[in-house]
Structure formats: structure tokens, C-alpha cells
Design a protein around this motif. Structure first.
Motif, PDB file in Angstrom:
ATOM      1  N   ARG A 225     -46.406  11.042 -27.631  1.00 26.94           N
ATOM      2  CA  ARG A 225     -45.831  10.365 -28.792  1.00 26.94           C
ATOM      3  C   ARG A 225     -44.355  10.705 -28.917  1.00 26.94           C
ATOM      4  O   ARG A 225     -43.972  11.862 -28.907  1.00 26.94           O
ATOM      5  N   GLY A 226     -43.562   9.665 -29.018  1.00 27.82           N
ATOM      6  CA  GLY A 226     -42.153   9.787 -29.372  1.00 27.82           C
ATOM      7  C   GLY A 226     -41.954   8.932 -30.605  1.00 27.82           C
ATOM      8  O   GLY A 226     -42.057   7.714 -30.533  1.00 27.82           O
ATOM      9  N   ARG A 227     -41.739   9.535 -31.731  1.00 28.99           N
ATOM     10  CA  ARG A 227     -41.637   8.791 -32.996  1.00 28.99           C
ATOM     11  C   ARG A 227     -40.238   8.210 -33.141  1.00 28.99           C
ATOM     12  O   ARG A 227     -39.460   8.632 -33.974  1.00 28.99           O
ATOM     13  N   GLY A 228     -39.989   7.190 -32.318  1.00 31.33           N
ATOM     14  CA  GLY A 228     -38.657   6.603 -32.307  1.00 31.33           C
ATOM     15  C   GLY A 228     -38.655   5.132 -32.624  1.00 31.33           C
ATOM     16  O   GLY A 228     -39.496   4.647 -33.389  1.00 31.33           O
ATOM     17  N   VAL A 229     -37.757   4.423 -31.990  1.00 33.56           N
ATOM     18  CA  VAL A 229     -37.502   3.028 -32.327  1.00 33.56           C
ATOM     19  C   VAL A 229     -38.577   2.068 -31.845  1.00 33.56           C
ATOM     20  O   VAL A 229     -38.698   0.967 -32.361  1.00 33.56           O
ATOM     21  N   GLY A 230     -39.351   2.440 -30.858  1.00 30.36           N
ATOM     22  CA  GLY A 230     -40.379   1.530 -30.347  1.00 30.36           C
ATOM     23  C   GLY A 230     -39.779   0.345 -29.625  1.00 30.36           C
ATOM     24  O   GLY A 230     -38.641   0.390 -29.176  1.00 30.36           O
ATOM     25  N   PHE A 231     -40.549  -0.730 -29.520  1.00 34.86           N
ATOM     26  CA  PHE A 231     -40.068  -1.931 -28.848  1.00 34.86           C
ATOM     27  C   PHE A 231     -40.675  -3.145 -29.519  1.00 34.86           C
ATOM     28  O   PHE A 231     -41.654  -3.055 -30.241  1.00 34.86           O
ATOM     29  N   ASP A 232     -40.062  -4.290 -29.254  1.00 35.03           N
ATOM     30  CA  ASP A 232     -40.529  -5.552 -29.812  1.00 35.03           C
ATOM     31  C   ASP A 232     -41.478  -6.207 -28.815  1.00 35.03           C
ATOM     32  O   ASP A 232     -41.037  -6.653 -27.754  1.00 35.03           O
ATOM     33  N   PRO A 233     -42.774  -6.278 -29.099  1.00 37.97           N
ATOM     34  CA  PRO A 233     -43.720  -6.885 -28.163  1.00 37.97           C
ATOM     35  C   PRO A 233     -43.352  -8.325 -27.804  1.00 37.97           C
ATOM     36  O   PRO A 233     -43.644  -8.793 -26.705  1.00 37.97           O
TER      37      PRO A 233
ATOM     38  N   ALA B 105     -45.298   8.551 -18.952  1.00 41.46           N
ATOM     39  CA  ALA B 105     -45.277   8.269 -20.388  1.00 41.46           C
ATOM     40  C   ALA B 105     -44.254   9.159 -21.108  1.00 41.46           C
ATOM     41  O   ALA B 105     -43.544   8.702 -22.008  1.00 41.46           O
ATOM     42  N   ILE B 106     -44.154  10.421 -20.693  1.00 37.14           N
ATOM     43  CA  ILE B 106     -43.176  11.330 -21.283  1.00 37.14           C
ATOM     44  C   ILE B 106     -41.761  10.848 -20.977  1.00 37.14           C
ATOM     45  O   ILE B 106     -40.900  10.813 -21.855  1.00 37.14           O
ATOM     46  N   VAL B 107     -41.521  10.466 -19.735  1.00 36.85           N
ATOM     47  CA  VAL B 107     -40.202   9.948 -19.338  1.00 36.85           C
ATOM     48  C   VAL B 107     -39.868   8.696 -20.141  1.00 36.85           C
ATOM     49  O   VAL B 107     -38.756   8.549 -20.657  1.00 36.85           O
ATOM     50  N   ASN B 108     -40.815   7.775 -20.260  1.00 37.49           N
ATOM     51  CA  ASN B 108     -40.568   6.541 -21.015  1.00 37.49           C
ATOM     52  C   ASN B 108     -40.233   6.841 -22.474  1.00 37.49           C
ATOM     53  O   ASN B 108     -39.311   6.245 -23.041  1.00 37.49           O
ATOM     54  N   ALA B 109     -40.976   7.757 -23.086  1.00 39.49           N
ATOM     55  CA  ALA B 109     -40.687   8.111 -24.481  1.00 39.49           C
ATOM     56  C   ALA B 109     -39.308   8.749 -24.592  1.00 39.49           C
ATOM     57  O   ALA B 109     -38.540   8.428 -25.503  1.00 39.49           O
ATOM     58  N   ALA B 110     -38.970   9.634 -23.671  1.00 41.20           N
ATOM     59  CA  ALA B 110     -37.668  10.301 -23.708  1.00 41.20           C
ATOM     60  C   ALA B 110     -36.527   9.305 -23.510  1.00 41.20           C
ATOM     61  O   ALA B 110     -35.487   9.407 -24.154  1.00 41.20           O
ATOM     62  N   LYS B 111     -36.747   8.327 -22.654  1.00 44.09           N
ATOM     63  CA  LYS B 111     -35.712   7.323 -22.357  1.00 44.09           C
ATOM     64  C   LYS B 111     -35.542   6.299 -23.453  1.00 44.09           C
ATOM     65  O   LYS B 111     -34.434   5.935 -23.806  1.00 44.09           O
ATOM     66  N   HIS B 112     -36.641   5.798 -23.967  1.00 41.05           N
ATOM     67  CA  HIS B 112     -36.596   4.588 -24.781  1.00 41.05           C
ATOM     68  C   HIS B 112     -36.806   4.785 -26.282  1.00 41.05           C
ATOM     69  O   HIS B 112     -36.481   3.893 -27.062  1.00 41.05           O
ATOM     70  N   ALA B 113     -37.352   5.916 -26.694  1.00 43.51           N
ATOM     71  CA  ALA B 113     -37.652   6.091 -28.121  1.00 43.51           C
ATOM     72  C   ALA B 113     -36.437   6.549 -28.931  1.00 43.51           C
ATOM     73  O   ALA B 113     -36.454   6.476 -30.147  1.00 43.51           O
TER      74      ALA B 113
END
Length: 90
Positions: A71-79, A42-50
Motif C-alpha cells: 500500500r502506498g497511500r498516494g495519488v492513485g491513478f485514473d482507471p 508492486a513496491i516499485v510501482n507504489a514508490a514510483k507512482h503514488a
């Protein structure tokens, strides 16, 4: 310590700060190791994608459970862009 080591690795590998707050401690049994591995992912995913400079991790160890919040308060994704089998039903 498993999650904190993972956070250090992600910081070194990806150049994103990972702030970890931990309340309590527990033995590193099989369940804790599995949770630590899931938290690392989850940390890797937030660091990569947020697209953020910092990822926050909160760990709370209770008498009967351990909770980890990443929590990575970034761009998120489109479900809507996620393939159908990967989206939970509403």
C-alpha cells in the motif's frame, strides 16, 4: 526475506521508506520466489507512482497460503486513462 530484501533495495534506489510487517515464514520454493518478485514490482510501482514518502507491506504466511499486501497511500491513478485491454471488466 525475499520481500524484505526487495524493500531494502527500493529504499536505497528510490529514497522511499518501505515498512514491512511479516507474520510467519515459509520456504523459498518457486511459488514463494514468484510471489516475492511480484511483491517487489508492486513496491516499485507504489514508490514510483503514488508520490509518497512511505510504502507499507504486510505479509501473512498461513498453513496453506501466503498473502502480501502493498500500500502506498498516494495519488492513485485514473482507471479511465488506462488502455481498454488492461482494465478488468466491471
Amino acid at each position: 526475506d525475499l520481500v524484505e530484501r526487495a524493500a531494502d533495495e527500493v529504499e536505497a534506489d528510490m529514497g522511499v521508506r518501505v515498512e514491512v510487517v511479516r507474520v510467519g515464514d515459509c520456504a523459498a520454493d518457486d511459488a514463494a520466489v514468484a510471489l516475492g518478485q511480484a511483491a517487489r514490482e508492486a513496491i516499485v510501482n507504489a514508490a514510483k507512482h503514488a508520490h509518497v514518502d512511505e510504502v507499507s507491506v504486510y505479509i501473512e504466511v498461513g498453513p496453506d497460503e501466503v498473502a502480501v499486501f502493498v500500500r502506498g497511500r498516494g495519488v492513485g491513478f485514473d482507471p479511465a486513462a488506462v488502455a481498454a485491454p488492461r482494465v478488468a471488466p466491471s
